[in-house]
Write a protein that holds these residues in place. Sequence first.
Motif, PDB file in Angstrom:
ATOM      1  N   THR A 164       0.823  -1.217   0.000  1.00 27.99           N
ATOM      2  CA  THR A 164       0.000   0.000   0.000  1.00 27.99           C
ATOM      3  C   THR A 164       0.856   1.266   0.000  1.00 27.99           C
ATOM      4  N   MET A 165       2.175   1.115  -0.190  1.00 26.78           N
ATOM      5  CA  MET A 165       3.074   2.259  -0.117  1.00 26.78           C
ATOM      6  C   MET A 165       2.701   3.318  -1.159  1.00 26.78           C
ATOM      7  N   ALA A 166       2.442   2.891  -2.371  1.00 27.75           N
ATOM      8  CA  ALA A 166       2.103   3.851  -3.427  1.00 27.75           C
ATOM      9  C   ALA A 166       0.812   4.594  -3.085  1.00 27.75           C
TER      10      ALA A 166
ATOM     11  N   ARG B 120       9.147  13.649   2.177  1.00 30.11           N
ATOM     12  CA  ARG B 120       9.931  12.428   1.982  1.00 30.11           C
ATOM     13  C   ARG B 120       9.179  11.530   1.015  1.00 30.11           C
ATOM     14  N   ILE B 121       9.897  10.987   0.045  1.00 31.86           N
ATOM     15  CA  ILE B 121       9.273  10.170  -0.990  1.00 31.86           C
ATOM     16  C   ILE B 121      10.204   9.027  -1.353  1.00 31.86           C
ATOM     17  N   SER B 122       9.636   7.871  -1.674  1.00 34.18           N
ATOM     18  CA  SER B 122      10.446   6.691  -1.969  1.00 34.18           C
ATOM     19  C   SER B 122      10.995   6.754  -3.386  1.00 34.18           C
ATOM     20  N   VAL B 123      12.100   6.060  -3.605  1.00 33.67           N
ATOM     21  CA  VAL B 123      12.699   6.031  -4.938  1.00 33.67           C
ATOM     22  C   VAL B 123      11.784   5.305  -5.923  1.00 33.67           C
ATOM     23  N   GLU B 124      10.987   4.323  -5.432  1.00 31.53           N
ATOM     24  CA  GLU B 124      10.059   3.614  -6.319  1.00 31.53           C
ATOM     25  C   GLU B 124       9.010   4.564  -6.889  1.00 31.53           C
TER      26      GLU B 124
END
Length: 547
Positions: A335-337, A363-367
């Motif tokens: 559910t990260m996205a 903060r944001i993920s590289v994906e």
Amino acid sequence: MMLKRNLPDMGWRYAFAGSALGAVAPLAFAAGALASAGFSHGLLAFPAMAIGLAATTALATGGIGGVMASRFGRQLERRARFAEAERAGTRDLYHTAYHDALTGLGNRHALSRDFPAFAAPRSDAAERTADQAVVLVMDLDRFKFINDTMGHLAGDAVLRALTTRLRDGCGRDSRIYRLGGDEFVILMQAPGNQALLAGIVRELIQGVFRPVHHAGTEIETAGSIGITFCPVEGDSLSACLRRADLALYEAKEAAGAAYCFYTDEMERDDRSRRRTELDLRQGVESGALRIDYQPILEAGSLQPRAYRAQIGWTHPEHGEIAPQLFMAMARESGTMALVEQWHLRQVLDDAAGWPAEIAVVLRISVEEVARPSFASQFAQMLSQRKVAATRIVFEVEFGNASARLIGQARGLLETLQAMGVRIAAKAITRGAGDLDPVAAEPVGLWQADLNDLRAVAKGLSLSDTLKAVSDLAAAVGVQLCFQNVDSEGDLALVSQLPDALVDGRIAGPGLSNAEVAAMAGIHSPPAVLSAGNVCSLPLSVALAAAH
């Protein structure tokens, strides 16, 4: 030509021609005898002619029968060869269906086929007491990294080498399967005593996880093993694999090669974690999550220059859950996205109602950044809300991302920077190995952890160390932000560098969107943000600065 057309088979043509010649021969002989010896003597030739005709007929019939038998024999041989080819093809298909092509081990289908007999209770009570059915699930550490950085040939070499070592280490009575990727399953009859089995597993780890030589280099290997017994008669494969996977999950929490035995507590923890993950998804959809805005200050003026947006969640049963914990849950549950997209939309909605000089750090993920459509979707979101891209600072979480994913993200980060978005990166505080992957690229903000700087300074003056880092940032034209500034002493130390930014507990607790808007109406407007100027302020410090 007529014979060839009507009898295309060569054997049949020769048989027919021989039979015709055999039938004509005695008639010709008899006609010759009558013509040369007269009628009376010719009559004596009839018995001989009859005998010759019978013999010729027998030979012709035998020739035709021989051809028919030969033809029938060839048909039987062809059918036998065809049947054998079919059997061989069936064996090949069966082997392909039940074996892994790379390692030759059994695959998931073979495991499903073999497990019922393996887990069946043994007839001898003494043997049942001594040995017990055990399932081990093993996977490798950094296997994706090996594939991405060294190539798939290197990854294949590692899998083949580890397969050979597993076969040697597990013994002939054990069965090994590869379920795909870097996941292996081992079925073995092992001592029911956990301590004895632990010794066997430790020996297996020592024998398997050794460097693999490939293309003139050594590839380090490590992995984790989850172990479960099969104590229940009729225990299903899925149940055993689930228990072993839970133990594997715990083993992966340890550093290096490790193993872990399943316990009932793991099952309870997993159920609780799954319920919390479901609650998290529902919380996103129902609006139960919130955004806390942590102020970032300018060291000299104590004026806010930006707010760090952080997701907060108060669970109805478990209370406040640490952001690191529920973000890890979001990543594991897929559910990260969903969470990140909600986070981004909510922050932009809030920032649209703030004064134009206030920036926000996310903060944001590289994906998420590496998604091909991310840059265009983000630009559309900015346009719809009339938020300037220069007000946005991204902290990109790289974690254990692969080199390929980092490469994709870098290209999209350049697109974001061209739009005016600023990128934050860790400054060099503990060595080059701790530099963010984007730090080599143009960034808008360097983040230096004050605790790390203390460790680097050791016996040196911390003030001199901070000054050196500040000079380095100024030399490359990057704004510097000190993190973990938590006390008045920390603030006094950092305030010697008035252009630096301050991020830590000294700035006070996080604020709601309404509180940020109220703060914006209290203090005097700060200077217009430059390309690297990012900062924030706590409620208590903001009120003091305003008065």
